[in-house]
Scaffold this motif. Sequence first.
Motif, PDB file in Angstrom:
ATOM      1  N   THR A   1       1.357  -1.108   0.407  1.00 53.20           N
ATOM      2  CA  THR A   1      -0.613   0.111   0.419  1.00 53.20           C
ATOM      3  C   THR A   1       0.887   1.330  -0.238  1.00 53.20           C
ATOM      4  O   THR A   1       0.717   2.458  -0.805  1.00 53.20           O
ATOM      5  CB  THR A   1      -1.463   0.104   1.337  1.00 53.20           C
ATOM      6  OG1 THR A   1      -1.662  -0.826   1.222  1.00 53.20           O
ATOM      7  CG2 THR A   1      -1.855   1.524   1.488  1.00 53.20           C
ATOM      8  N   MET A   2       1.529   1.417   0.797  1.00 53.58           N
ATOM      9  CA  MET A   2       2.447   3.242   1.276  1.00 53.58           C
ATOM     10  C   MET A   2       3.226   2.607   0.253  1.00 53.58           C
ATOM     11  O   MET A   2       4.149   3.575  -0.867  1.00 53.58           O
ATOM     12  CB  MET A   2       3.265   2.177   1.960  1.00 53.58           C
ATOM     13  CG  MET A   2       2.382   2.585   3.755  1.00 53.58           C
ATOM     14  SD  MET A   2       0.700   3.378   3.538  1.00 53.58           S
ATOM     15  CE  MET A   2       1.653   5.220   4.543  1.00 53.58           C
ATOM     16  N   GLY A   3       4.511   1.751  -0.628  1.00 48.55           N
ATOM     17  CA  GLY A   3       5.416   1.861  -2.061  1.00 48.55           C
ATOM     18  C   GLY A   3       4.072   1.930  -2.455  1.00 48.55           C
ATOM     19  O   GLY A   3       5.351   3.138  -3.841  1.00 48.55           O
ATOM     20  N   ALA A   4       3.597   1.927  -2.847  1.00 51.78           N
ATOM     21  CA  ALA A   4       1.980   1.941  -4.193  1.00 51.78           C
ATOM     22  C   ALA A   4       2.226   3.309  -4.148  1.00 51.78           C
ATOM     23  O   ALA A   4       2.448   3.821  -5.675  1.00 51.78           O
ATOM     24  CB  ALA A   4       1.197   1.269  -4.611  1.00 51.78           C
ATOM     25  N   ILE A   5       2.027   4.050  -3.389  1.00 51.90           N
ATOM     26  CA  ILE A   5       1.641   5.055  -3.284  1.00 51.90           C
ATOM     27  C   ILE A   5       2.616   6.445  -3.318  1.00 51.90           C
ATOM     28  O   ILE A   5       3.018   8.072  -2.987  1.00 51.90           O
ATOM     29  CB  ILE A   5       0.726   5.940  -1.931  1.00 51.90           C
ATOM     30  CG1 ILE A   5       1.175   5.810  -1.335  1.00 51.90           C
ATOM     31  CG2 ILE A   5      -0.759   5.423  -2.968  1.00 51.90           C
ATOM     32  CD1 ILE A   5       0.021   6.117   0.170  1.00 51.90           C
ATOM     33  N   GLY A   6       4.052   5.579  -2.805  1.00 50.03           N
ATOM     34  CA  GLY A   6       5.219   6.479  -3.053  1.00 50.03           C
ATOM     35  C   GLY A   6       5.158   7.164  -1.545  1.00 50.03           C
ATOM     36  O   GLY A   6       6.229   8.522  -1.220  1.00 50.03           O
ATOM     37  N   ALA A   7       4.707   6.638  -0.605  1.00 51.37           N
ATOM     38  CA  ALA A   7       4.533   7.070   1.675  1.00 51.37           C
ATOM     39  C   ALA A   7       6.016   6.056   1.312  1.00 51.37           C
ATOM     40  O   ALA A   7       5.924   5.181   1.584  1.00 51.37           O
ATOM     41  CB  ALA A   7       3.773   6.936   1.666  1.00 51.37           C
ATOM     42  N   GLU A   8       6.215   6.329   2.916  1.00 51.21           N
ATOM     43  CA  GLU A   8       7.236   6.126   3.733  1.00 51.21           C
ATOM     44  C   GLU A   8       6.951   4.357   4.385  1.00 51.21           C
ATOM     45  O   GLU A   8       5.562   4.555   4.464  1.00 51.21           O
ATOM     46  CB  GLU A   8       8.429   6.455   4.710  1.00 51.21           C
ATOM     47  CG  GLU A   8       8.900   5.863   5.687  1.00 51.21           C
ATOM     48  CD  GLU A   8       9.560   7.142   6.958  1.00 51.21           C
ATOM     49  OE1 GLU A   8      10.146   6.638   7.189  1.00 51.21           O
ATOM     50  OE2 GLU A   8       9.428   8.428   6.646  1.00 51.21           O
ATOM     51  N   THR A   9       7.320   3.046   4.259  1.00 51.20           N
ATOM     52  CA  THR A   9       7.016   2.267   4.906  1.00 51.20           C
ATOM     53  C   THR A   9       7.396   1.907   6.690  1.00 51.20           C
ATOM     54  O   THR A   9       8.517   3.013   6.958  1.00 51.20           O
ATOM     55  CB  THR A   9       6.880   1.073   3.747  1.00 51.20           C
ATOM     56  OG1 THR A   9       8.548   0.862   4.052  1.00 51.20           O
ATOM     57  CG2 THR A   9       7.069   1.029   2.796  1.00 51.20           C
TER      58      THR A   9
END
Length: 158
Positions: free
Chosen positions: A58-66
């Motif tokens: 999820t976070m990787g898809a939107i370019g957010a920090e995991t």
Amino acid sequence: MYQAADPTLLNLCDDVRQKTLKRLDNVTEEQAKFAPAGLQNNILWHAGHAYVVTEWLTMGAIGAETTCPDGWFEMFSWMSNPADIPADAWPSLQEVVEQLRLQHGRLHGAIQNIPAERLDQPAADDATVSVRFRIMHGLHDEACHSGEIWLLRKMQEA
């Protein structure tokens, strides 16, 4: 005009996580670490894996920090091997459940804030698939592992 993310993704996020948490209700630490003969994945691993995979997809898809607790990626990711984890290295099931609860609110908020038009654009971490696909894949994977938790519980009760 800004249009929020597809409500279906939000419903799926809520439904899958609620079922995962429900299946973890009343599981003891001993039950959480049970793996039947011939298998290495226990309830605790499936629960932690749900956290890690849903987070990264999820976070990787939107370019957010995991984010995850120290050591969890190595312990619970798709590259992990539960048989190689020392018995005293595992977090408690209560800790994993608490992290799943906290993560749910964070993921729900992240999905809710994705503009609808962004969902069908390439994922930030894999341009071969859409943001929508990566999120759905993460939630589907969690649903599969939730089913594994349910099966392990049934085996223990039999």
